[in-house]
Design a protein around this motif. Sequence first.
Motif, PDB file in Angstrom:
ATOM      1  N   ARG A 299       0.833  -1.206   0.000  1.00 36.75           N
ATOM      2  CA  ARG A 299       0.000   0.000   0.000  1.00 36.75           C
ATOM      3  C   ARG A 299       0.866   1.254   0.000  1.00 36.75           C
ATOM      4  NH1 ARG A 299      -5.282   0.812   0.380  1.00 36.75           N
ATOM      5  NH2 ARG A 299      -5.575  -1.327   1.042  1.00 36.75           N
ATOM      6  N   LEU A 300       1.973   1.238   0.738  1.00 36.77           N
ATOM      7  CA  LEU A 300       2.846   2.405   0.784  1.00 36.77           C
ATOM      8  C   LEU A 300       3.496   2.669  -0.577  1.00 36.77           C
ATOM      9  CD1 LEU A 300       4.471   1.848   4.286  1.00 36.77           C
ATOM     10  CD2 LEU A 300       2.763   3.568   3.656  1.00 36.77           C
ATOM     11  N   VAL A 301       3.879   1.623  -1.284  1.00 42.73           N
ATOM     12  CA  VAL A 301       4.437   1.793  -2.629  1.00 42.73           C
ATOM     13  C   VAL A 301       3.375   2.365  -3.554  1.00 42.73           C
ATOM     14  CG1 VAL A 301       5.247   0.539  -4.671  1.00 42.73           C
ATOM     15  CG2 VAL A 301       6.253   0.068  -2.444  1.00 42.73           C
ATOM     16  N   GLU A 302       2.154   1.883  -3.432  1.00 46.70           N
ATOM     17  CA  GLU A 302       1.066   2.382  -4.279  1.00 46.70           C
ATOM     18  C   GLU A 302       0.813   3.865  -4.027  1.00 46.70           C
ATOM     19  OE1 GLU A 302      -3.606   2.111  -4.166  1.00 46.70           O
ATOM     20  OE2 GLU A 302      -2.717   0.175  -4.627  1.00 46.70           O
ATOM     21  N   LEU A 303       0.852   4.287  -2.770  1.00 48.95           N
ATOM     22  CA  LEU A 303       0.557   5.675  -2.431  1.00 48.95           C
ATOM     23  C   LEU A 303       1.716   6.628  -2.685  1.00 48.95           C
ATOM     24  CD1 LEU A 303      -1.375   5.175   0.928  1.00 48.95           C
ATOM     25  CD2 LEU A 303      -2.328   5.781  -1.289  1.00 48.95           C
ATOM     26  N   PHE A 304       2.937   6.189  -2.405  1.00 45.33           N
ATOM     27  CA  PHE A 304       4.073   7.108  -2.434  1.00 45.33           C
ATOM     28  C   PHE A 304       5.114   6.794  -3.505  1.00 45.33           C
ATOM     29  CE2 PHE A 304       2.398   7.019   1.896  1.00 45.33           C
ATOM     30  CZ  PHE A 304       2.005   8.339   1.991  1.00 45.33           C
ATOM     31  N   GLY A 305       4.959   5.687  -4.192  1.00 46.89           N
ATOM     32  CA  GLY A 305       5.892   5.330  -5.250  1.00 46.89           C
ATOM     33  C   GLY A 305       7.141   4.652  -4.710  1.00 46.89           C
ATOM     34  N   GLY A 306       8.089   4.456  -5.589  1.00 47.75           N
ATOM     35  CA  GLY A 306       9.326   3.786  -5.215  1.00 47.75           C
ATOM     36  C   GLY A 306       9.219   2.288  -5.443  1.00 47.75           C
ATOM     37  N   ASP A 307      10.257   1.610  -5.036  1.00 49.12           N
ATOM     38  CA  ASP A 307      10.318   0.158  -5.189  1.00 49.12           C
ATOM     39  C   ASP A 307       9.959  -0.528  -3.882  1.00 49.12           C
ATOM     40  OD1 ASP A 307      11.227   0.347  -7.841  1.00 49.12           O
ATOM     41  OD2 ASP A 307      13.289   0.639  -7.150  1.00 49.12           O
ATOM     42  N   LEU A 308       9.441  -1.729  -4.002  1.00 50.27           N
ATOM     43  CA  LEU A 308       9.136  -2.539  -2.825  1.00 50.27           C
ATOM     44  C   LEU A 308      10.456  -3.018  -2.226  1.00 50.27           C
ATOM     45  CD1 LEU A 308       6.768  -3.759  -1.213  1.00 50.27           C
ATOM     46  CD2 LEU A 308       7.006  -5.784  -2.624  1.00 50.27           C
ATOM     47  N   PRO A 309      10.788  -2.605  -1.020  1.00 43.09           N
ATOM     48  CA  PRO A 309      12.056  -3.023  -0.414  1.00 43.09           C
ATOM     49  C   PRO A 309      12.121  -4.528  -0.214  1.00 43.09           C
ATOM     50  CG  PRO A 309      11.087  -1.207   0.811  1.00 43.09           C
ATOM     51  CD  PRO A 309      10.060  -1.687  -0.161  1.00 43.09           C
ATOM     52  N   VAL A 310      13.328  -5.063  -0.344  1.00 43.49           N
ATOM     53  CA  VAL A 310      13.537  -6.501  -0.185  1.00 43.49           C
ATOM     54  C   VAL A 310      13.355  -6.901   1.276  1.00 43.49           C
ATOM     55  CG1 VAL A 310      15.191  -8.376  -0.453  1.00 43.49           C
ATOM     56  CG2 VAL A 310      15.084  -6.569  -2.159  1.00 43.49           C
ATOM     57  N   GLY A 311      13.877  -6.113   2.186  1.00 44.61           N
ATOM     58  CA  GLY A 311      13.761  -6.411   3.616  1.00 44.61           C
ATOM     59  C   GLY A 311      12.417  -5.965   4.146  1.00 44.61           C
TER      60      GLY A 311
END
Length: 81
Positions: A19-31
Motif C-alpha cells: 500500500r505504501l508503494v502504491e501511495l508514495f511510489g518507489g520500489d518494494l524493499p527486499v527487507g
Amino acid sequence: MQSERAAKIFGDREDPRVRLVELFGGDLPVGGQPPEAALRWAQTVSSADHDEVVVVRDLRRAEPRLTLRAATFLARHLARR
C-alpha cells in the motif's frame, strides 16, 4: 490489492509495504523496511518525539487512504530512526 473498504470491514491482510508503494511510489524493499519515499513523507508530516499513537493519527489525517496497519507500520519505523 485489498480495497480500503474491505480492509476496514474485514481487517487489513495485505503487506503494508504494498500500500505504501502504491501511495508514495518507489520500489518494494527486499527487507522489512517501508519504501524510502514513504519514510521521507512521514518525516515531514509527523514529529518523531511523539508517541506512536499520535504519529499514526497525524499520518492518517495527512493521507486518509492509509490503512491503520500501513500507518502503524510506518510509525514504528519512524520511531527507530
